[in-house]
Scaffold this motif. Sequence first.
Motif, PDB file in Angstrom:
ATOM      1  N   PHE A  71       0.833  -1.196   0.000  1.00  0.00           N
ATOM      2  CA  PHE A  71       0.000   0.000   0.000  1.00  0.00           C
ATOM      3  C   PHE A  71       0.872   1.251   0.000  1.00  0.00           C
ATOM      4  O   PHE A  71       0.697   2.150  -0.822  1.00  0.00           O
ATOM      5  N   TYR A  72       1.825   1.305   0.924  1.00  0.00           N
ATOM      6  CA  TYR A  72       2.662   2.500   1.059  1.00  0.00           C
ATOM      7  C   TYR A  72       3.650   2.669  -0.109  1.00  0.00           C
ATOM      8  O   TYR A  72       4.164   3.761  -0.313  1.00  0.00           O
ATOM      9  N   ALA A  73       3.871   1.620  -0.874  1.00  0.00           N
ATOM     10  CA  ALA A  73       4.684   1.762  -2.088  1.00  0.00           C
ATOM     11  C   ALA A  73       3.920   2.548  -3.156  1.00  0.00           C
ATOM     12  O   ALA A  73       4.531   3.172  -4.028  1.00  0.00           O
ATOM     13  N   HIS A  74       2.595   2.525  -3.058  1.00  0.00           N
ATOM     14  CA  HIS A  74       1.750   3.202  -4.042  1.00  0.00           C
ATOM     15  C   HIS A  74       1.175   4.527  -3.550  1.00  0.00           C
ATOM     16  O   HIS A  74       1.037   5.463  -4.327  1.00  0.00           O
ATOM     17  N   TYR A  75       0.812   4.571  -2.282  1.00  0.00           N
ATOM     18  CA  TYR A  75       0.098   5.735  -1.735  1.00  0.00           C
ATOM     19  C   TYR A  75       0.642   6.102  -0.364  1.00  0.00           C
ATOM     20  O   TYR A  75       1.082   5.234   0.394  1.00  0.00           O
ATOM     21  N   SER A  76       0.522   7.378  -0.033  1.00  0.00           N
ATOM     22  CA  SER A  76       0.939   7.845   1.288  1.00  0.00           C
ATOM     23  C   SER A  76      -0.156   7.654   2.327  1.00  0.00           C
ATOM     24  O   SER A  76       0.124   7.479   3.512  1.00  0.00           O
ATOM     25  N   ASN A  77      -1.415   7.713   1.874  1.00  0.00           N
ATOM     26  CA  ASN A  77      -2.542   7.552   2.788  1.00  0.00           C
ATOM     27  C   ASN A  77      -3.796   7.185   1.988  1.00  0.00           C
ATOM     28  O   ASN A  77      -3.784   7.170   0.753  1.00  0.00           O
ATOM     29  N   ILE A  78      -4.874   6.928   2.693  1.00  0.00           N
ATOM     30  CA  ILE A  78      -6.115   6.495   2.050  1.00  0.00           C
ATOM     31  C   ILE A  78      -6.721   7.614   1.205  1.00  0.00           C
ATOM     32  O   ILE A  78      -7.269   7.362   0.133  1.00  0.00           O
ATOM     33  N   GLU A  79      -6.596   8.844   1.671  1.00  0.00           N
ATOM     34  CA  GLU A  79      -7.138   9.972   0.904  1.00  0.00           C
ATOM     35  C   GLU A  79      -6.474  10.069  -0.467  1.00  0.00           C
ATOM     36  O   GLU A  79      -7.118  10.389  -1.465  1.00  0.00           O
ATOM     37  N   GLU A  80      -5.193   9.779  -0.524  1.00  0.00           N
ATOM     38  CA  GLU A  80      -4.476   9.814  -1.799  1.00  0.00           C
ATOM     39  C   GLU A  80      -5.016   8.739  -2.749  1.00  0.00           C
ATOM     40  O   GLU A  80      -5.153   8.976  -3.949  1.00  0.00           O
ATOM     41  N   LEU A  81      -5.343   7.588  -2.214  1.00  0.00           N
ATOM     42  CA  LEU A  81      -5.951   6.522  -3.015  1.00  0.00           C
ATOM     43  C   LEU A  81      -7.301   6.974  -3.559  1.00  0.00           C
ATOM     44  O   LEU A  81      -7.597   6.794  -4.746  1.00  0.00           O
ATOM     45  N   LEU A  82      -8.118   7.601  -2.717  1.00  0.00           N
ATOM     46  CA  LEU A  82      -9.411   8.106  -3.178  1.00  0.00           C
ATOM     47  C   LEU A  82      -9.216   9.146  -4.277  1.00  0.00           C
ATOM     48  O   LEU A  82      -9.914   9.132  -5.298  1.00  0.00           O
ATOM     49  N   HIS A  83      -8.255  10.038  -4.103  1.00  0.00           N
ATOM     50  CA  HIS A  83      -7.999  11.061  -5.119  1.00  0.00           C
ATOM     51  C   HIS A  83      -7.521  10.438  -6.428  1.00  0.00           C
ATOM     52  O   HIS A  83      -7.828  10.954  -7.510  1.00  0.00           O
TER      53      HIS A  83
END
Length: 189
Positions: A50-62
Amino acid sequence: MTKDLTESRRTRYTRAAMQDALIELLRDQALGDITVKALCERADVNRSTFYAHYSNIEELLHDIEDETMAWVTGTLDQLMKQPDPASIEHIIERVCRYIADNRNHLQVLMSPKADVGFQQQLLGLIYGRQSAVEQMQTDAATPQEAQMRMRFAVSGSIGLIQHWLATDLAATPESVAHIIFTMSMPSSR
């Protein structure tokens, strides 16, 4: 913004799995209540992935929102190039088919369960296109009237799409597109 990784098939699959997991979790929980641990369990990935792709869940939503906005932008660009009103209805049908094909994500994105700013961003994208006002409302007496008609048409269209998604697509994409087209372009009836 997502972290830069080589876009391999595995990377695309992993991102899609995390996006799908987030959408599933958003159906039952508010964004602020979703943990990285719960997301990773649902997506069947580990936290380091997960952290290899995104910094946090909000970033995934964006990331999900950005992909949707990119598609809408491309479709609007096509729409604005169409001189024929019948072609505009065809483009609206394509948008409705896209919504139907991506209903799981869009049912959440178009609801208050996710980021309510997404709908505002979508409206801003459409309202920001002066050529849309000029092309779709040529029978308006003044530019102000054309702008008001466009705002009404877009807001009504989004409301109709929200209703359509809330009823689990009870109507066909073609019938929804036809309603949007005829209600938005009274001069073309």
